[in-house]
Design an enzyme around this catalytic site. Structure first.
Site, PDB file in Angstrom:
ATOM      1  N   GLU A 175     -63.722 111.256 -29.161  1.00  0.00           N
ATOM      2  CA  GLU A 175     -65.168 111.238 -28.905  1.00  0.00           C
ATOM      3  C   GLU A 175     -65.729 109.810 -28.981  1.00  0.00           C
ATOM      4  O   GLU A 175     -66.941 109.629 -29.117  1.00  0.00           O
ATOM      5  CB  GLU A 175     -65.906 112.131 -29.924  1.00  0.00           C
ATOM      6  CG  GLU A 175     -65.381 113.539 -30.083  1.00  0.00           C
ATOM      7  CD  GLU A 175     -65.709 114.478 -28.916  1.00  0.00           C
ATOM      8  OE1 GLU A 175     -65.952 113.983 -27.793  1.00  0.00           O
ATOM      9  OE2 GLU A 175     -65.717 115.694 -29.142  1.00  0.00           O
ATOM     10  N   HIS A 181     -70.295 113.264 -36.563  1.00  0.00           N
ATOM     11  CA  HIS A 181     -70.126 114.475 -35.746  1.00  0.00           C
ATOM     12  C   HIS A 181     -69.251 115.442 -36.527  1.00  0.00           C
ATOM     13  O   HIS A 181     -68.156 115.079 -36.956  1.00  0.00           O
ATOM     14  CB  HIS A 181     -69.470 114.132 -34.406  1.00  0.00           C
ATOM     15  CG  HIS A 181     -68.950 115.343 -33.684  1.00  0.00           C
ATOM     16  ND1 HIS A 181     -69.763 116.418 -33.369  1.00  0.00           N
ATOM     17  CD2 HIS A 181     -67.713 115.667 -33.234  1.00  0.00           C
ATOM     18  CE1 HIS A 181     -69.040 117.343 -32.762  1.00  0.00           C
ATOM     19  NE2 HIS A 181     -67.789 116.915 -32.669  1.00  0.00           N
ATOM     20  N   HIS A 203     -67.964 119.844 -37.080  1.00  0.00           N
ATOM     21  CA  HIS A 203     -67.905 121.220 -36.585  1.00  0.00           C
ATOM     22  C   HIS A 203     -68.326 122.146 -37.725  1.00  0.00           C
ATOM     23  O   HIS A 203     -67.734 123.204 -37.924  1.00  0.00           O
ATOM     24  CB  HIS A 203     -66.489 121.568 -36.126  1.00  0.00           C
ATOM     25  CG  HIS A 203     -65.977 120.745 -34.983  1.00  0.00           C
ATOM     26  ND1 HIS A 203     -64.713 120.880 -34.460  1.00  0.00           N
ATOM     27  CD2 HIS A 203     -66.580 119.770 -34.246  1.00  0.00           C
ATOM     28  CE1 HIS A 203     -64.544 120.019 -33.462  1.00  0.00           C
ATOM     29  NE2 HIS A 203     -65.661 119.327 -33.316  1.00  0.00           N
ATOM     30  N   TYR A 212     -87.700 118.890 -46.210  1.00  0.00           N
ATOM     31  CA  TYR A 212     -86.592 117.952 -46.036  1.00  0.00           C
ATOM     32  C   TYR A 212     -85.975 118.046 -44.647  1.00  0.00           C
ATOM     33  O   TYR A 212     -85.514 117.047 -44.096  1.00  0.00           O
ATOM     34  CB  TYR A 212     -85.541 118.131 -47.153  1.00  0.00           C
ATOM     35  CG  TYR A 212     -85.674 117.009 -48.152  1.00  0.00           C
ATOM     36  CD1 TYR A 212     -86.877 116.816 -48.821  1.00  0.00           C
ATOM     37  CD2 TYR A 212     -84.639 116.118 -48.376  1.00  0.00           C
ATOM     38  CE1 TYR A 212     -87.040 115.766 -49.699  1.00  0.00           C
ATOM     39  CE2 TYR A 212     -84.793 115.065 -49.258  1.00  0.00           C
ATOM     40  CZ  TYR A 212     -85.993 114.887 -49.914  1.00  0.00           C
ATOM     41  OH  TYR A 212     -86.158 113.832 -50.769  1.00  0.00           O
ATOM     42  N   HIS A 244     -70.245 123.767 -30.138  1.00  0.00           N
ATOM     43  CA  HIS A 244     -69.409 122.655 -30.609  1.00  0.00           C
ATOM     44  C   HIS A 244     -69.876 122.127 -31.967  1.00  0.00           C
ATOM     45  O   HIS A 244     -69.150 122.286 -32.937  1.00  0.00           O
ATOM     46  CB  HIS A 244     -69.420 121.559 -29.529  1.00  0.00           C
ATOM     47  CG  HIS A 244     -68.459 120.446 -29.760  1.00  0.00           C
ATOM     48  ND1 HIS A 244     -68.111 119.543 -28.778  1.00  0.00           N
ATOM     49  CD2 HIS A 244     -67.787 120.050 -30.866  1.00  0.00           C
ATOM     50  CE1 HIS A 244     -67.259 118.652 -29.270  1.00  0.00           C
ATOM     51  NE2 HIS A 244     -67.045 118.941 -30.536  1.00  0.00           N
TER      52      HIS A 244
HETATM   53  P1  13P Z   1     -60.817 113.717 -32.871  1.00  0.00           P
HETATM   54  O1  13P Z   1     -59.703 114.227 -33.771  1.00  0.00           O
HETATM   55  O2  13P Z   1     -60.261 113.061 -31.624  1.00  0.00           O
HETATM   56  O3  13P Z   1     -61.782 112.844 -33.629  1.00  0.00           O
HETATM   57  O4  13P Z   1     -61.621 114.985 -32.370  1.00  0.00           O
HETATM   58  C1  13P Z   1     -62.136 115.872 -33.312  1.00  0.00           C
HETATM   59  C2  13P Z   1     -63.422 116.475 -32.856  1.00  0.00           C
HETATM   60  O5  13P Z   1     -64.273 116.746 -33.684  1.00  0.00           O
HETATM   61  C3  13P Z   1     -63.628 116.744 -31.417  1.00  0.00           C
HETATM   62  O6  13P Z   1     -64.945 117.113 -31.166  1.00  0.00           O
END
Ligand code: 13P
Length: 215
Positions: A78, A97, A99, A124, A164
């Site tokens: 990314e 970023h 998940h 907050y 995502h």
């Molecule tokens: P990477 O392992 O390449 O950082 O990807 C992980 C991820 O969160 C993809 O969205």
């Protein structure tokens, strides 16, 4: 090989500390998620396929402003997305970023408002995130995501990638991390409150927060 300053060494260690704290609390898992920090001579990015809970500070990738790898392990897939955030937000010094489960759950819901996904449930959340647009789905690592995210992230420091997860920019690594955690907890509250009548903050309460805590 670029030189490593004391500040850079500290930031590398801080990235690893935050990564472990996220992992230990279940906010990241497996090899999901990536973290970057802007430096005066480029930027640092977690390696692809690395576990954020076990980062080796010395092996974190260092890239130049064009995204060329200067040192360390191959960077996250990314990378172009992180670079797009820095190009669109002059004041951004870090990007997170994840998940994280509750934010991802919300990103999969039918019928959410793509202009602003979460209601202003708490002070907050308003202070740390405020507005959260939904970016349409792209495959992880698709360079088109780096282009698509620009128009959203130019306007707000946090966005939610459909099906995502969140992408959050901050004035420092700690700021980006705190905002990401606030977003995750608010997504959890939002899911807890599904099918309950809720009372979000009023426009007057939100204005009052912006007056007392300008971003
Ligand atoms: P990477 O392992 O390449 O950082 O990807 C992980 C991820 O969160 C993809 O969205």
């Amino acid at each position: 090989m670029s030189s490593v300053t004391n500040d850079e060494t500290k930031l590398r260690e801080r990235m690893a500390e935050h990564g472990k704290a996220l992992f230990d609390r279940g906010l990241t898992f497996g090899s999901a998620g990536n973290i970057s920090v802007r430096l005066d001579d480029g930027w640092l990015l977690t390696p692809t396929n690395s576990c954020l809970g076990r980062l080796d500070p010395a092996r974190i990738a260092k890239l130049d402003d064009q995204g060329k790898l200067l040192s360390g392990d191959p960077p996250s897939k990314e990378a172009f997305m992180h670079r797009a955030v820095y190009e669109e937000r002059a004041g951004a010094r870090a990007v997170v970023h994840l998940h994280s489960t509750h934010s991802v759950a919300v990103s999969c819901l039918e019928g959410i408002d793509p202009a602003n996904v979460l209601p202003p449930l708490t002070a907050y959340y308003v202070m740390k995130i405020g507005t959260l647009p939904l970016v349409p789905y792209f495959r992880p690592g698709d360079p088109a995501l780096g282009e698509a995210i620009r128009e959203y992230i130019a306007k707000t420091p946090a966005v939610l990638l459909a099906n995502h997860g969140p992408v959050v920019a901050g004035k420092s690594l700690d700021d980006a991390m705190y905002a990401t955690e606030e977003l995750e907890e608010t997504a959890k509250l939002f899911l807890l409150l599904q099918n309950h009548r809720t009372r979000p903050l009023t426009p007057e309460q939100i204005d009052d927060l912006h007056t007392h805590f300008p971003s």
